[in-house]
Motif scaffolding. Structure first.
Motif: not given
Length: 238
Positions: A58, A66, A68, A82, A84-85, A91-92, A95, A119-120, A123
């Motif tokens: 996490t 975030v 995976v 995913m 958690q995001q 972000t949506t 992904v 986010t990237s 991830y």
């Protein structure tokens, strides 16, 4: 007037089948409704038994956590989910692109999605953690057969010891470090040697070493046996 009555009766009788079957039309339509299509996650859970599902770490970002979950078939990445995001439109939108790139690259070496840099980054970090965990698990699994192979039977020939009675040589079988069998490859052709060999072997299996007693009446053979046996033990340990 008398004729009108039968006509009305027949008309009423003729309407009865219509009233009776109208509700059944609605029921038939409802029963024929198609079943719902299984979700992608349900389909994944029915995949081959060789699949391994690994959760990545996490990663706490400025936008939110975030994490995976990666499905592997051996070392191949077959799905990413995913867990958690950040709850953010960018972000949506990002992904699906990140997942598609992962499946194509088969690694975390993927591009940052424009507008979703944080986010990237999170991830990729979580994804790499899952890949590392899967590789470590695979490495441990492959090491197990090696450990098993080490415990298999190993046969070692001792040195040939020339004695006054003739050459003496043993062949020793090991299960790991344990002596499980001893076979005479060469021995003097003498009744006392023939009688002594089973005793020497029995003592070896009990002592698990060459520290065994001399058999009475077969001193020369006993000495040669111990020397050849020790050579086999030393060769096994080398």
């Amino acid at each position: 007037m008398k004729r009108a009555i039968p006509v009305l009766v027949l008309s009423a009788v003729g309407l009865i089948p219509v009233w009776r079957y109208e509700p059944s039309l609605g029921t038939a339509t409802e029963a024929a409704a198609p079943a719902s299509t299984p979700s992608a996650s349900s389909a994944a859970s029915g995949s081959g038994s060789g699949s391994t599902v690994v959760k990545g770490s996490t990663v706490q970002t400025d936008k939110g956590p975030v994490q995976v979950e990666v499905t592997f078939q051996g070392s191949e990445i077959t799905a990413v989910k995913m867990l958690q995001q950040p709850n953010h439109p960018q972000t949506t939108a990002a992904v699906p692109k990140l997942i598609a790139e992962t499946l194509e690259a088969q690694s975390s070496d993927i591009d940052t999605v424009s507008g979703a840099t944080i986010t990237s980054d999170g991830y990729r970090e979580s994804l790499q953690a899952a890949i590392d965990a899967n590789a470590k698990s695979a490495s441990s699994s492959s090491a197990s057969p090696s450990a098993s192979a080490a415990s298999q039977t190993q046969t070692v020939d001792g040195s040939t010891v020339n004695t006054d009675k003739g050459p003496v040589q043993v062949q020793v079988s090991f299960e790991g470090d344990k002596i499980t069998a001893v076979k005479m490859l060469q021995q003097p052709n003498h009744p006392q040697t023939t009688a002594a060999v089973p005793k020497l072997i029995a003592e070896t299996l009990e002592a698990q070493s060459s520290d065994i007693d001399t058999v009475s009446g077969a001193t020369i053979t006993s000495d040669g046996y111990r020397e050849s046996l020790q050579a086999a033990i030393d060769a096994k340990g080398a």
